[in-house]
Design a protein around this motif. Structure first.
Motif, PDB file in Angstrom:
ATOM      1  N   THR A 136      -2.352   5.087   0.425  1.00 56.23           N
ATOM      2  CA  THR A 136      -2.600   3.942  -0.381  1.00 56.23           C
ATOM      3  C   THR A 136      -4.119   3.545   0.049  1.00 56.23           C
ATOM      4  N   HIS A 137      -4.229   3.647   1.325  1.00 56.60           N
ATOM      5  CA  HIS A 137      -5.574   3.235   1.631  1.00 56.60           C
ATOM      6  C   HIS A 137      -6.728   4.307   1.438  1.00 56.60           C
TER       7      HIS A 137
ATOM      8  N   LYS B  60      -7.156   6.525  -1.085  1.00 59.02           N
ATOM      9  CA  LYS B  60      -7.804   6.606  -2.591  1.00 59.02           C
ATOM     10  C   LYS B  60      -8.535   8.167  -2.581  1.00 59.02           C
TER      11      LYS B  60
ATOM     12  N   PRO C 117      -2.127  -1.408   5.317  1.00 63.27           N
ATOM     13  CA  PRO C 117      -3.593  -2.088   5.814  1.00 63.27           C
ATOM     14  C   PRO C 117      -4.471  -2.027   4.843  1.00 63.27           C
ATOM     15  N   THR C 118      -5.602  -2.559   5.143  1.00 61.89           N
ATOM     16  CA  THR C 118      -6.808  -2.396   4.235  1.00 61.89           C
ATOM     17  C   THR C 118      -7.692  -1.392   4.831  1.00 61.89           C
ATOM     18  N   SER C 119      -8.548  -1.009   3.881  1.00 60.13           N
ATOM     19  CA  SER C 119      -9.298  -0.001   4.466  1.00 60.13           C
ATOM     20  C   SER C 119     -10.020  -0.233   5.776  1.00 60.13           C
ATOM     21  N   LYS C 120     -10.579  -1.528   5.700  1.00 53.99           N
ATOM     22  CA  LYS C 120     -11.339  -1.870   6.873  1.00 53.99           C
ATOM     23  C   LYS C 120     -10.383  -1.742   8.217  1.00 53.99           C
ATOM     24  N   GLN C 121      -8.872  -2.279   8.025  1.00 49.85           N
ATOM     25  CA  GLN C 121      -8.133  -1.988   9.094  1.00 49.85           C
ATOM     26  C   GLN C 121      -8.071  -0.769   9.699  1.00 49.85           C
TER      27      GLN C 121
END
Length: 143
Positions: free
Chosen positions: A18-19, A21, A130-134
């Motif tokens: 998911t993160h 891409k 989690p977000t891409s940043k995380q």
């Protein structure tokens, strides 16, 4: 309910995809979580059989989500890996207990299972990933 390791890595693999891409390799996923490639390959095989992951062979191949993360529920993934999620054998089977005809525990546990699964079906991968940043903070070597 306690989930198996296979379910755990199924959910984690989907969260990573998911993160990401982009397509990932099984080796990337295994390396990220520090588990064997064979273990992740089994997890991915099951995810692919249930059309949650697409596996592409050859150069430029890899694995990717087969549908958007907001269309994959956590409950669906858990059911795929866990199968029978009954808290006790009697919840899913008749005539396994001598007090079944007057026992209220069976219906109580059945209702608890129903509520739990109903809730898990409302939560999607998009909600828990989690977000891409995380991910970037925790896995600096991954793109």
């Amino acid at each position: 309910m306690r989930l198996t390791t296979q379910t755990d890595f199924g959910l984690r693999t989907l969260m990573f995809l998911t993160h990401l891409k982009r397509r990932a390799t099984i080796a990337e996923v295994a390396g990220l979580y520090g588990v064997s490639i064979n273990h992740i390959a089994k997890v991915v095989n099951l995810l692919a059989r249930h059309h949650l992951v697409r596996s592409i062979r050859g150069v430029g191949g890899g694995i990717e989500l087969a549908k958007p993360a907001d269309r994959i529920s956590v409950g669906e993934v858990i059911r795929i890996f866990e199968g029978n999620m009954h808290l006790l054998e009697c919840v899913g089977t008749e005539n396994v207990c001598s007090i079944e005809s007057f026992c209220k525990l069976k219906s109580t546990l059945a209702e608890a299972e129903r509520i739990q699964l109903e809730y898990l079906n409302t939560v999607t991968l998009a909600d828990v990933a989690p977000t891409s940043k995380q991910f970037a903070r925790s896995t600096p070597n991954l793109p």
